[in-house]
Motif scaffolding. Structure first.
Motif, PDB file in Angstrom:
ATOM      1  N   MET A 110      -4.201   9.536  -0.549  1.00 45.58           N
ATOM      2  CA  MET A 110      -3.442  10.583  -1.217  1.00 45.58           C
ATOM      3  C   MET A 110      -1.996  10.122  -1.374  1.00 45.58           C
ATOM      4  O   MET A 110      -1.445   9.422  -0.523  1.00 45.58           O
ATOM      5  CB  MET A 110      -3.508  11.887  -0.417  1.00 45.58           C
ATOM      6  CG  MET A 110      -4.920  12.447  -0.287  1.00 45.58           C
ATOM      7  SD  MET A 110      -5.715  12.787  -1.878  1.00 45.58           S
ATOM      8  CE  MET A 110      -4.688  14.142  -2.476  1.00 45.58           C
ATOM      9  N   TYR A 114     -11.808   4.191  -0.866  1.00 44.66           N
ATOM     10  CA  TYR A 114     -11.097   5.135   0.007  1.00 44.66           C
ATOM     11  C   TYR A 114      -9.641   5.285  -0.453  1.00 44.66           C
ATOM     12  O   TYR A 114      -8.700   4.938   0.274  1.00 44.66           O
ATOM     13  CB  TYR A 114     -11.134   4.654   1.460  1.00 44.66           C
ATOM     14  CG  TYR A 114     -12.530   4.410   1.987  1.00 44.66           C
ATOM     15  CD1 TYR A 114     -13.361   5.480   2.319  1.00 44.66           C
ATOM     16  CD2 TYR A 114     -13.016   3.109   2.153  1.00 44.66           C
ATOM     17  CE1 TYR A 114     -14.647   5.255   2.799  1.00 44.66           C
ATOM     18  CE2 TYR A 114     -14.299   2.889   2.640  1.00 44.66           C
ATOM     19  CZ  TYR A 114     -15.112   3.954   2.949  1.00 44.66           C
ATOM     20  OH  TYR A 114     -16.383   3.742   3.421  1.00 44.66           O
ATOM     21  N   PRO A 115      -9.402   5.779  -1.663  1.00 46.96           N
ATOM     22  CA  PRO A 115      -8.023   5.895  -2.156  1.00 46.96           C
ATOM     23  C   PRO A 115      -7.204   6.848  -1.298  1.00 46.96           C
ATOM     24  O   PRO A 115      -7.709   7.864  -0.820  1.00 46.96           O
ATOM     25  CB  PRO A 115      -8.207   6.439  -3.572  1.00 46.96           C
ATOM     26  CG  PRO A 115      -9.525   7.151  -3.533  1.00 46.96           C
ATOM     27  CD  PRO A 115     -10.385   6.355  -2.587  1.00 46.96           C
ATOM     28  N   ASP A 155      -2.694   3.747  -2.343  1.00 47.30           N
ATOM     29  CA  ASP A 155      -2.070   4.925  -2.935  1.00 47.30           C
ATOM     30  C   ASP A 155      -1.766   4.611  -4.401  1.00 47.30           C
ATOM     31  O   ASP A 155      -0.907   3.778  -4.697  1.00 47.30           O
ATOM     32  CB  ASP A 155      -0.794   5.248  -2.157  1.00 47.30           C
ATOM     33  CG  ASP A 155       0.002   6.386  -2.763  1.00 47.30           C
ATOM     34  OD1 ASP A 155      -0.436   6.958  -3.784  1.00 47.30           O
ATOM     35  OD2 ASP A 155       1.078   6.697  -2.215  1.00 47.30           O
ATOM     36  N   GLY A 210      -8.865  10.326  -0.506  1.00 48.69           N
ATOM     37  CA  GLY A 210      -9.526  11.032  -1.591  1.00 48.69           C
ATOM     38  C   GLY A 210     -11.003  11.237  -1.323  1.00 48.69           C
ATOM     39  O   GLY A 210     -11.655  10.410  -0.658  1.00 48.69           O
ATOM     40  N   ASP A 211     -11.523  12.317  -1.843  1.00 44.39           N
ATOM     41  CA  ASP A 211     -12.929  12.659  -1.594  1.00 44.39           C
ATOM     42  C   ASP A 211     -13.900  11.754  -2.355  1.00 44.39           C
ATOM     43  O   ASP A 211     -15.058  11.622  -1.961  1.00 44.39           O
ATOM     44  CB  ASP A 211     -13.182  14.120  -1.995  1.00 44.39           C
ATOM     45  CG  ASP A 211     -12.387  15.086  -1.121  1.00 44.39           C
ATOM     46  OD1 ASP A 211     -12.260  14.813   0.089  1.00 44.39           O
ATOM     47  OD2 ASP A 211     -11.901  16.099  -1.654  1.00 44.39           O
ATOM     48  N   ILE A 249     -12.144   5.654  -6.520  1.00 38.39           N
ATOM     49  CA  ILE A 249     -11.515   5.439  -7.818  1.00 38.39           C
ATOM     50  C   ILE A 249     -12.177   4.232  -8.470  1.00 38.39           C
ATOM     51  O   ILE A 249     -12.261   3.154  -7.874  1.00 38.39           O
ATOM     52  CB  ILE A 249     -10.001   5.178  -7.675  1.00 38.39           C
ATOM     53  CG1 ILE A 249      -9.277   6.476  -7.295  1.00 38.39           C
ATOM     54  CG2 ILE A 249      -9.424   4.602  -8.961  1.00 38.39           C
ATOM     55  CD1 ILE A 249      -7.809   6.273  -7.013  1.00 38.39           C
ATOM     56  N   LEU A 253      -6.703  12.974  -7.516  1.00 41.13           N
ATOM     57  CA  LEU A 253      -7.571  12.966  -6.340  1.00 41.13           C
ATOM     58  C   LEU A 253      -7.676  14.361  -5.744  1.00 41.13           C
ATOM     59  O   LEU A 253      -6.772  15.183  -5.888  1.00 41.13           O
ATOM     60  CB  LEU A 253      -7.025  12.010  -5.273  1.00 41.13           C
ATOM     61  CG  LEU A 253      -6.950  10.519  -5.601  1.00 41.13           C
ATOM     62  CD1 LEU A 253      -6.285   9.766  -4.449  1.00 41.13           C
ATOM     63  CD2 LEU A 253      -8.330   9.950  -5.866  1.00 41.13           C
ATOM     64  N   THR A 254      -8.759  14.586  -5.064  1.00 40.04           N
ATOM     65  CA  THR A 254      -8.885  15.778  -4.227  1.00 40.04           C
ATOM     66  C   THR A 254      -9.102  15.334  -2.792  1.00 40.04           C
ATOM     67  O   THR A 254      -9.657  14.263  -2.528  1.00 40.04           O
ATOM     68  CB  THR A 254     -10.075  16.644  -4.671  1.00 40.04           C
ATOM     69  OG1 THR A 254     -11.285  15.873  -4.590  1.00 40.04           O
ATOM     70  CG2 THR A 254      -9.870  17.135  -6.096  1.00 40.04           C
ATOM     71  N   ASP A 255      -8.638  16.162  -1.862  1.00 40.38           N
ATOM     72  CA  ASP A 255      -8.768  15.849  -0.439  1.00 40.38           C
ATOM     73  C   ASP A 255      -9.103  17.139   0.294  1.00 40.38           C
ATOM     74  O   ASP A 255      -8.264  17.745   0.977  1.00 40.38           O
ATOM     75  CB  ASP A 255      -7.465  15.234   0.075  1.00 40.38           C
ATOM     76  CG  ASP A 255      -7.545  14.837   1.549  1.00 40.38           C
ATOM     77  OD1 ASP A 255      -8.676  14.709   2.067  1.00 40.38           O
ATOM     78  OD2 ASP A 255      -6.480  14.657   2.173  1.00 40.38           O
TER      79      ASP A 255
END
Length: 446
Positions: free
Chosen positions: A406, A403-404, A337, A353-354, A357, A344-346
């Motif tokens: 949210m 795989y960040p 996180d 996150g989609d 990073i 980010l967007t999800d």
């Protein structure tokens, strides 16, 4: 005749007014030597002469104003028997000789299965020293050193040498060289200790398999330095305001296969500093408002960073000395996180996150080449430097989190409130003393 009688009465009065000095504090060593094994000796509210040696199982219990004072030439109390218990008194004035092979201490323990509790230690080289001593309990002690101005002139709060399976818990250590020093000491457990104003709050050298939980490190030059030590568990500890050039919350140097979990790194010069270390798991930690969240040297490989909250640091992470490939920023599809540092967007609402990073920075070379760069990380000039290099495409990838997570916003305000409460209490306790001392690589104040 009258003069002789007057002198006799005068000396008699002095004897009764201060018997502890006339009887060598009731000859504490002689009293100990006369006791039967397993006996209990209750000490009164007065001073006793130290440099005593305990060679049989017994219990010494003091009271509020009981003091055992050494003569400044050796250990104040040497424990050379098993099943000894010391509690509720003050120990002071051990030898301060730094050149002696003996490594003098207020209390030095050479044996197993002893208990040292509720002891106050003042004006001693080392506080409590366990020398090849196993299965001891050291708890609820208060050890005060001389402060940061005299770190080099004194020893450590608790020193553990070639000793294993000891329990060290609920001790308060302030102003010593290192708070707790472990040297070739395996399988010890340390819980709920509070350490401040030292060089390193915790210092591990060649010590494996130790457990260190729920301890607090504040206002040290370095919170914890783990060197040449493996298979440690560091969990639920707090590393707060350990600050100065080349300072850190936690240093891992040639340290492998350690578990770093659920710790808080807040307002340190560096949160984590990792060099020549491999296979460490860094999971579920809070790394918040440090100058550098994570400083990772390229000599370190196979670290795993997962489910950490790494937010509001001036620099979230920087890799020094190369590209630092081989470290993982996620595990089992869970990254970290990064708060508001990276938008980010999800879209599928799975909490991840989609897109990955990828963090670019040009500061790694500047930090590596210029030691004093760390003092200016909050300067606007640093951000200008980054933008100039970014426009010239000279910055490098510091990390990639595939795989960040949210941002978890709910607990952040509560955490900041708790941290501010801790800092406020420390400021009130320390009065007008400066919170931070800055040291260079050679240990000199700058």
């Amino acid at each position: 005749m009258k003069k002789t009688t007057l002198l006799f009465l005068t000396f008699s009065l002095l004897f009764f007014i201060k018997p502890e000095k006339n009887m060598a504090a009731e000859h504490l060593q002689a009293r100990i030597d006369s006791m039967k094994p397993g006996a209990i000796l209750r000490l009164e509210d007065k001073s006793y002469e130290g440099n005593i040696v305990i060679k049989k199982p017994l219990t010494l219990i003091g009271s509020k104003n009981t003091v055992i004072k050494g003569d400044g030439t050796g250990n104040v109390i040497s424990v050379k028997a098993t099943n000894v218990k010391l509690s509720h008194f003050t120990v002071t004035n051990s030898s301060m000789n730094r050149n002696s092979a003996e490594e003098y201490a207020a209390i030095k323990v050479y044996t197993n299965n002893n208990v040292i509790e509720h002891i106050k230690i003042r004006h001693s080289f080392h506080g409590i020293y366990l020398s090849k001593a196993h299965h001891n309990i050291v708890r609820y002690n208060e050890i005060m050193g001389f402060g940061k101005g005299e770190i080099a002139a004194q020893g450590n709060g608790i020193h553990v040498f070639y000793a294993k399976d000891n329990l060290i818990t609920h001790n308060t250590i302030d102003g010593t060289r290192d708070g707790m020093f472990f040297d070739y000491a395996n399988k010890n457990q340390s819980y709920d200790n509070h350490i401040s104003n030292t060089r390193y709050g915790l210092h591990y050298m060649y010590s494996d398999g130790n457990i260190f939980k729920r301890n607090t490190f504040t206002m040290n030059t370095g919170g914890a330095a783990v060197m040449n030590s493996n298979n440690l568990e560091l969990e639920d500890n707090q590393f707060i305001v350990n600050y100065g050039n080349q300072s850190f919350g936690l240093l891992l140097l040639q340290a492998n296969d350690n578990q770093i979990k659920h710790n808080t790194f807040y307002m340190n010069q560096r949160g984590l500093y990792i060099d020549q270390a491999t296979r460490n798991l860094i999971r579920d930690n809070k790394i918040i408002q440090n100058q550098i969240g994570i400083e990772l040297w390229a000599s370190s490989n196979d670290q795993v960073f997962t489910r950490n909250r790494i937010t509001e640091n001036t620099i979230p992470s920087v890799t020094i000395g190369g590209k630092g490939e081989g470290n993982a920023w996620s595990k089992n599809g869970k990254g970290n996180d990064w708060g508001n540092t990276f938008p980010l967007t999800d879209l599928n609402q799975d909490g991840i996150g989609d897109f990955p990073i990828v963090y670019h920075s040009s500061l790694h070379q500047l930090i590596e080449d210029q030691e004093l760069t760390n003092l200016f990380l909050k300067s606007p000039a640093i951000h200008i430097y980054e933008k100039i290099n970014a426009s010239q495409s000279e910055d490098e990838v510091m990390f990639k989190d595939p795989y960040p997570l949210m941002s978890a916003k709910g607990n952040h305000s509560l955490f900041l409130f708790a941290a501010l409460v801790v800092l406020t209490v420390l400021i009130l306790v320390k009065g007008r003393q400066p919170l931070c001392t800055i040291f260079g690589r050679n240990g000199k104040k700058i």
